[in-house]
Design a protein around this motif. Structure first.
Motif, mmCIF file in Angstrom:
data_model
loop_
_atom_site.group_PDB
_atom_site.id
_atom_site.type_symbol
_atom_site.label_atom_id
_atom_site.label_comp_id
_atom_site.label_asym_id
_atom_site.label_seq_id
_atom_site.Cartn_x
_atom_site.Cartn_y
_atom_site.Cartn_z
ATOM 1 N N GLY A 123 0.788 -1.217 0.000
ATOM 2 C CA GLY A 123 0.000 0.000 0.000
ATOM 3 C C GLY A 123 0.827 1.277 0.000
ATOM 4 N N LEU A 124 2.100 1.159 0.352
ATOM 5 C CA LEU A 124 2.913 2.367 0.540
ATOM 6 C C LEU A 124 4.175 2.412 -0.315
ATOM 7 N N GLY A 125 4.662 1.276 -0.749
ATOM 8 C CA GLY A 125 5.910 1.281 -1.499
ATOM 9 C C GLY A 125 6.269 -0.096 -1.997
ATOM 10 N N ASN A 126 7.465 -0.560 -1.677
ATOM 11 C CA ASN A 126 7.917 -1.884 -2.094
ATOM 12 C C ASN A 126 8.577 -2.587 -0.912
ATOM 13 N N MET A 127 9.131 -3.762 -1.154
ATOM 14 C CA MET A 127 9.646 -4.554 -0.043
ATOM 15 C C MET A 127 10.975 -4.033 0.503
ATOM 16 N N PHE A 128 11.507 -2.966 -0.078
ATOM 17 C CA PHE A 128 12.788 -2.438 0.373
ATOM 18 C C PHE A 128 12.671 -1.128 1.134
ATOM 19 N N ASN A 129 11.720 -0.266 0.758
ATOM 20 C CA ASN A 129 11.721 1.100 1.291
ATOM 21 C C ASN A 129 10.847 1.271 2.530
ATOM 22 N N TYR A 130 11.159 0.506 3.544
ATOM 23 C CA TYR A 130 10.504 0.656 4.847
ATOM 24 C C TYR A 130 11.489 0.254 5.933
ATOM 25 N N ASN A 131 11.106 0.547 7.169
ATOM 26 C CA ASN A 131 11.931 0.153 8.307
ATOM 27 C C ASN A 131 11.004 -0.231 9.446
ATOM 28 N N GLY A 132 11.222 -1.399 10.052
ATOM 29 C CA GLY A 132 10.349 -1.839 11.131
ATOM 30 C C GLY A 132 9.448 -2.981 10.715
ATOM 31 N N PRO A 133 8.438 -3.304 11.514
ATOM 32 C CA PRO A 133 7.520 -4.408 11.197
ATOM 33 C C PRO A 133 6.781 -4.162 9.877
ATOM 34 N N MET A 134 6.479 -5.260 9.170
ATOM 35 C CA MET A 134 5.803 -5.125 7.877
ATOM 36 C C MET A 134 4.925 -6.351 7.636
ATOM 37 N N LEU A 135 4.023 -6.222 6.632
ATOM 38 C CA LEU A 135 3.089 -7.280 6.276
ATOM 39 C C LEU A 135 3.256 -7.702 4.824
ATOM 40 N N TRP A 136 2.976 -8.972 4.562
ATOM 41 C CA TRP A 136 2.707 -9.455 3.208
ATOM 42 C C TRP A 136 1.198 -9.572 3.109
ATOM 43 N N ASP A 137 0.604 -8.872 2.140
ATOM 44 C CA ASP A 137 -0.853 -8.837 2.091
ATOM 45 C C ASP A 137 -1.371 -9.012 0.671
ATOM 46 N N GLY A 138 -2.647 -9.370 0.597
ATOM 47 C CA GLY A 138 -3.337 -9.481 -0.680
ATOM 48 C C GLY A 138 -4.793 -9.080 -0.502
ATOM 49 N N SER A 139 -5.428 -8.689 -1.596
ATOM 50 C CA SER A 139 -6.830 -8.298 -1.524
ATOM 51 C C SER A 139 -7.524 -8.577 -2.850
ATOM 52 N N LEU A 140 -8.839 -8.731 -2.783
ATOM 53 C CA LEU A 140 -9.637 -8.968 -3.976
ATOM 54 C C LEU A 140 -11.095 -8.616 -3.718
ATOM 55 N N VAL A 141 -11.764 -8.189 -4.773
ATOM 56 C CA VAL A 141 -13.217 -8.046 -4.797
ATOM 57 C C VAL A 141 -13.743 -9.283 -5.492
ATOM 58 N N TYR A 142 -14.739 -9.939 -4.917
ATOM 59 C CA TYR A 142 -15.168 -11.222 -5.481
ATOM 60 C C TYR A 142 -16.679 -11.270 -5.680
ATOM 61 N N ASP A 143 -17.126 -12.309 -6.341
ATOM 62 C CA ASP A 143 -18.530 -12.455 -6.716
ATOM 63 C C ASP A 143 -19.410 -12.679 -5.489
ATOM 64 N N LYS A 144 -20.617 -12.140 -5.547
ATOM 65 C CA LYS A 144 -21.557 -12.280 -4.427
ATOM 66 C C LYS A 144 -21.948 -13.724 -4.145
ATOM 67 N N THR A 145 -21.860 -14.565 -5.149
ATOM 68 C CA THR A 145 -22.250 -15.968 -4.969
ATOM 69 C C THR A 145 -21.177 -16.771 -4.231
ATOM 70 N N VAL A 146 -20.049 -16.167 -3.998
ATOM 71 C CA VAL A 146 -18.919 -16.837 -3.350
ATOM 72 C C VAL A 146 -18.835 -16.392 -1.896
ATOM 73 N N SER A 147 -18.565 -17.320 -1.001
ATOM 74 C CA SER A 147 -18.421 -16.966 0.410
ATOM 75 C C SER A 147 -16.973 -16.587 0.716
ATOM 76 N N ALA A 148 -16.809 -15.787 1.757
ATOM 77 C CA ALA A 148 -15.460 -15.416 2.193
ATOM 78 C C ALA A 148 -14.660 -16.648 2.596
ATOM 79 N N ASP A 149 -15.334 -17.607 3.224
ATOM 80 C CA ASP A 149 -14.642 -18.832 3.631
ATOM 81 C C ASP A 149 -14.115 -19.606 2.428
ATOM 82 N N SER A 150 -14.824 -19.535 1.306
ATOM 83 C CA SER A 150 -14.358 -20.221 0.090
ATOM 84 C C SER A 150 -13.083 -19.580 -0.431
#
Length: 205
Positions: A77-104
């Motif tokens: 959300g802010l840059g790349n895997m090099f330009n930070y200092n301190g704790p960090m996250l690997w994350d992903g996101s998606l918008v999905y179809d209404k017929t699909v559950s979050a658990d799926s």
């Protein structure tokens, strides 16, 4: 700054009166920066999430059609895997179809990580991830008429007092072994190391 080891999965949900489709984001705590596991996570990101050949794109978009795209990465959300200092996250996101559950959606995420763990990371797959990482790195260095290179030089000068580190990144990735990839996957891509956020759509489509 440091954070304690996460020992339990966390889940949150939020209603969005403007959204017409559900969305989901997942995030896993990263290894400490500049450790061998940090570089291994960079390569796991390439295998699982980056590009149309990534495991999650193939599983969620191509095979099941749950979504049209899945995005994310390290410090995405802010840059790349090099330009930070301190704790960090690997994350992903998606918008999905209404017929699909979050658990799926989460089940597909788990399945792809477990499959990679069970099969192991072959040297061939690791080499492909290194090629992708090398391509991304040189894209970052050359972007915006040299701003990417200046950004990395400033990052390494500010946080590590070593701007020449920009020349050592590819070497660090090439030190990663299949065994280290598997060790890193098992420690950092475990369900108890993640947080999941779901968005519930309230707007009419």
């Amino acid at each position: 700054m440091t954070e304690p080891r996460q020992e339990k999965e966390q889940r949150f949900s939020k209603d969005d009166k403007l959204a017409t489709k559900p969305a989901l984001a997942f995030a896993y705590h990263m290894p400490d920066k500049n450790t061998p596991e940090y570089y291994a996570m960079g390569l796991l990101d390439q295998i699982l999430l980056q590009g149309n050949d990534s495991r999650l794109y193939q599983a969620l978009v191509q095979e099941r059609g749950y979504t049209g795209s899945v995005s994310g990465g390290i410090n995405s959300g802010l840059g790349n895997m090099f330009n930070y200092n301190g704790p960090m996250l690997w994350d992903g996101s998606l918008v999905y179809d209404k017929t699909v559950s979050a658990d799926s959606v989460v089940a597909v995420l788990d399945r792809e990580i477990q499959k990679l763990d069970k099969e192991g990371v072959s040297q061939e797959l690791l080499d492909l991830a290194i090629v992708k990482m090398r391509s991304d790195l040189y894209d970052q260095v050359s972007q915006l008429y040299g701003f990417g290179k200046a950004d990395l030089l400033a990052t390494f000068a500010l946080f590590e007092n070593d701007p020449k580190r920009i020349n050592q990144l590819e070497t660090e990735f090439r030190k990663v072994t299949p065994e280290l990839m598997q060790k890193t996957l098992r420690e950092y891509l475990r369900p108890t190391n993640r947080t999941i956020l779901t968005i519930n759509p309230l707007a009419k489509s």
